[in-house]
Design a protein around this motif. Structure first.
Motif, short mmCIF file in Angstrom:
data_model
loop_
_atom_site.label_atom_id
_atom_site.label_comp_id
_atom_site.label_asym_id
_atom_site.label_seq_id
_atom_site.Cartn_x
_atom_site.Cartn_y
_atom_site.Cartn_z
N ILE A 295 0.85 -1.19 0.00
CA ILE A 295 0.00 0.00 0.00
C ILE A 295 0.89 1.24 0.00
O ILE A 295 1.84 1.33 0.78
N GLN A 296 0.57 2.20 -0.87
CA GLN A 296 1.35 3.41 -0.98
C GLN A 296 0.56 4.67 -0.64
O GLN A 296 1.13 5.73 -0.45
N SER A 297 -0.77 4.54 -0.59
CA SER A 297 -1.60 5.72 -0.35
C SER A 297 -2.93 5.30 0.26
O SER A 297 -3.44 4.21 -0.04
N ILE A 298 -3.48 6.17 1.09
CA ILE A 298 -4.79 5.90 1.67
C ILE A 298 -5.87 5.91 0.59
O ILE A 298 -6.91 5.27 0.73
N LYS A 299 -5.62 6.62 -0.52
CA LYS A 299 -6.58 6.71 -1.61
C LYS A 299 -6.21 5.80 -2.78
O LYS A 299 -6.65 6.01 -3.90
N GLN A 300 -5.43 4.79 -2.53
CA GLN A 300 -4.96 3.91 -3.59
C GLN A 300 -6.12 3.25 -4.32
O GLN A 300 -7.08 2.78 -3.69
N SER A 301 -6.06 3.20 -5.64
CA SER A 301 -7.13 2.63 -6.44
C SER A 301 -7.17 1.11 -6.32
O SER A 301 -6.15 0.46 -6.04
N PHE A 302 -8.34 0.57 -6.56
CA PHE A 302 -8.50 -0.89 -6.62
C PHE A 302 -7.69 -1.44 -7.78
O PHE A 302 -7.69 -0.89 -8.88
N ASN A 303 -7.01 -2.54 -7.54
CA ASN A 303 -6.21 -3.21 -8.58
C ASN A 303 -6.74 -4.62 -8.78
O ASN A 303 -6.57 -5.48 -7.92
N PRO A 304 -7.38 -4.90 -9.94
CA PRO A 304 -7.97 -6.23 -10.14
C PRO A 304 -6.94 -7.33 -10.27
O PRO A 304 -7.28 -8.51 -10.17
N ASN A 305 -5.66 -6.99 -10.48
CA ASN A 305 -4.62 -8.01 -10.60
C ASN A 305 -4.17 -8.53 -9.24
O ASN A 305 -3.57 -9.60 -9.15
N GLN A 306 -4.46 -7.76 -8.17
CA GLN A 306 -4.12 -8.23 -6.84
C GLN A 306 -5.27 -9.06 -6.27
O GLN A 306 -6.37 -9.07 -6.80
N PHE A 307 -4.98 -9.75 -5.17
CA PHE A 307 -6.05 -10.51 -4.53
C PHE A 307 -7.19 -9.57 -4.15
O PHE A 307 -6.98 -8.46 -3.67
N ASN A 308 -8.42 -10.03 -4.40
CA ASN A 308 -9.60 -9.31 -3.94
C ASN A 308 -10.69 -10.32 -3.65
O ASN A 308 -10.54 -11.53 -3.92
N PHE A 309 -11.79 -9.87 -3.11
CA PHE A 309 -12.81 -10.80 -2.60
C PHE A 309 -13.71 -11.37 -3.69
O PHE A 309 -14.60 -12.17 -3.40
N ASN A 310 -13.47 -10.99 -4.94
CA ASN A 310 -14.13 -11.67 -6.04
C ASN A 310 -13.40 -12.97 -6.40
O ASN A 310 -13.86 -13.72 -7.26
#
Length: 483
Positions: free
Chosen positions: A184-199
């Protein structure tokens, strides 16, 4: 069941009742509470907790986010990656439907003779609610089916000597087995679909979909949208009619999944994920604050807690979610001393370490309360200040500490804190939502056995804002709320 041993599931409350040992783990308290007494069904005229199955569709925003990666699309316009990784969004899930009649507004209390710092067995002072039974029994079933990364068992627990009454638990497996946090680099960091996510979770990790029933009839399909293809902030959600559909009486049409945390902190540890297919980043919205408060209101167990870690505050996944779990011990934060800041806004100061801000409600005027909470968290996001939020049953502000077992209201605590981007983790424990609240899951036995309250306080203090900065922020937040 004889003596102190009672079942973990709660299906066999009462001494001598051990008809089905296959569903029990001997422990001093019932864990699911299914048979701790008659089910609390304040909303008995509401639909049954598991009533149907539904499907959801991937949002346009999520599709655009995936297409930005350059993955080839098929003739349907959906990428192969989307088809394989977003299987959760296309899976049928059970629904838990509730209304305001299901809120437990009174009678929530710890068992008599409870006190902060006691290590004897805890329990709720009234039968568990329909929500508690659904969550606890479902969680135990997932445990039997092997969906967790490790067997939680009964965690070794102790209360550290001292006025804070820190609840320390040894959970070595979580430290070893939990998924590596994202960079994580920022509190406002955008969603990245290439990283793990709950989908990308297994469908079997889903416990249920939770939905609030419209008082005028069954709710329609979800109407949670995003503006211009981008995730909206909590402030935008509060003022934009295209934002999360929240009305002052709590009616909403948002789909929310409740899934197991495969690396659990404690019994019942789950993730509450609003509209996962929208691929929202880890920034609080009005609707997710609403569902966090309402799930605590749905529980009759004083130890059910809900919390949020922002980016930079040890959130490990940048996909909007809350944590929910049970801690069968009182926490000092439930009755900690407060000072009024904006009494008309139910906004208070928590002056004692860890210093933070508190909102309080007994279930009234939730729409206004949630708007005010989001004004505070939005201000923190705009100032790039990391923060943790914790929702728990608690005493009315101004009530003396250790003033009894009753927990008549909901305390929502917000801790602004020093941002941690790529910071080295603490050896003993990370300072996130539960640690700030006084619940300490330790990663190793050495620290668990040796640490003192003073050492815990020293570790936590490193992550809090300096006193001068905190005081300036306090003045700014009071101004924002009074506008």
């Amino acid at each position: 069941m004889q003596g102190q041993a009672t079942c973990r599931t709660g299906q066999h409350a009462g001494p001598g009742n051990m008809q089905d040992r296959s569903t029990c783990r001997t422990r001093s308290t019932c864990r699911t509470g299914q048979h701790a007494g008659p089910v609390n069904m304040q909303g008995s005229d509401t639909p049954t907790n598991i009533i149907c199955t539904r499907h959801c569709k991937m949002s346009a925003h999520c599709a655009r986010a995936c297409s930005a990666t350059g993955v080839e699309k098929n003739e349907t316009g959906i990428t192969v990656r989307e088809q394989t990784e977003l299987h959760v969004c296309n899976s049928a899930t059970h629904e838990f439907v509730y209304s305001h009649r299901d809120f437990i507004r009174s009678g929530v209390r710890w068992l008599d003779k409870r006190r902060v710092g006691s290590i004897s067995d805890c329990g709720a002072g009234q039968p568990l609610s329909r929500f508690d039974l659904t969550l606890r029994l479902g969680w135990q079933e997932k445990e039997k089916l092997g969906f967790f990364r490790y067997h939680l068992g009964d965690l070794q627990t102790k209360i550290l000597p001292g006025p804070h009454g820190f609840v320390a638990q040894l959970n070595i497996q979580r430290g070893k087995e939990r998924r590596k946090p994202q960079e994580i680099q920022s509190i406002k960091q955008s969603f990245n679909p290439n990283q793990f996510n709950f989908n990308k979770i297994q469908p079997g990790e889903i416990l249920f979909e939770i939905r609030k029933q419209n008082k005028h009839g069954p709710s329609t399909e979800p109407q949670f949208t995003v503006s211009n293809g981008h995730s909206i902030s909590g402030t935008e959600a509060a003022i934009d009619p295209a934002g999360p559909a929240y009305l002052d009486d709590g009616v909403t049409h948002t789909k929310t999944l409740v899934v197991i945390n495969v690396s659990p902190l404690e019994f019942g540890h789950c993730l509450i994920i609003p509209e996962p297919s929208l691929c929202l980043p880890q920034v609080l919205t009005r609707d997710v604050v609403r569902i966090g408060i309402e799930t605590v209101l749905l529980s009759s167990h004083p130890g059910f807690r809900v919390g949020f870690n922002s980016l930079g505050a040890f959130a490990s996944v940048n996909h909007l979610h809350l944590h929910g779990y049970y801690v069968d011990h009182m926490l000092r934060i439930e009755s900690a001393r407060t000072e009024p800041l904006c009494p008309g806004k139910a906004f208070h100061l928590l002056p004692d370490s860890p210093a933070g801000f508190l909102f309080y409600t007994e279930g009234e005027c939730l729409g206004t309360l949630i708007q005010n909470i989001c004004k505070v968290t939005d201000c923190l996001v705009e100032k790039n200040i990391a923060h943790n939020l914790f929702v728990t049953r608690g005493r009315h502000p101004g009530t003396p500490l250790h003033s009894g077992p009753s927990r008549p209201g909901i305390r929502v605590i917000i801790w602004p804190r020093v941002s941690c981007f790529g910071a080295k983790e603490e050896a003993a424990f990370n300072v996130a939502l539960c640690e700030l609240a006084g619940h300490l899951p330790f990663k190793n036995r050495k620290d668990f056995d040796r640490i003192t309250e003073a050492e815990v306080t020293e570790i936590v203090q490193k992550y809090l804002l300096p006193e001068k900065e905190f005081s300036m922020l306090q003045s700014q937040l009071m101004h924002v709320l009074q506008e």
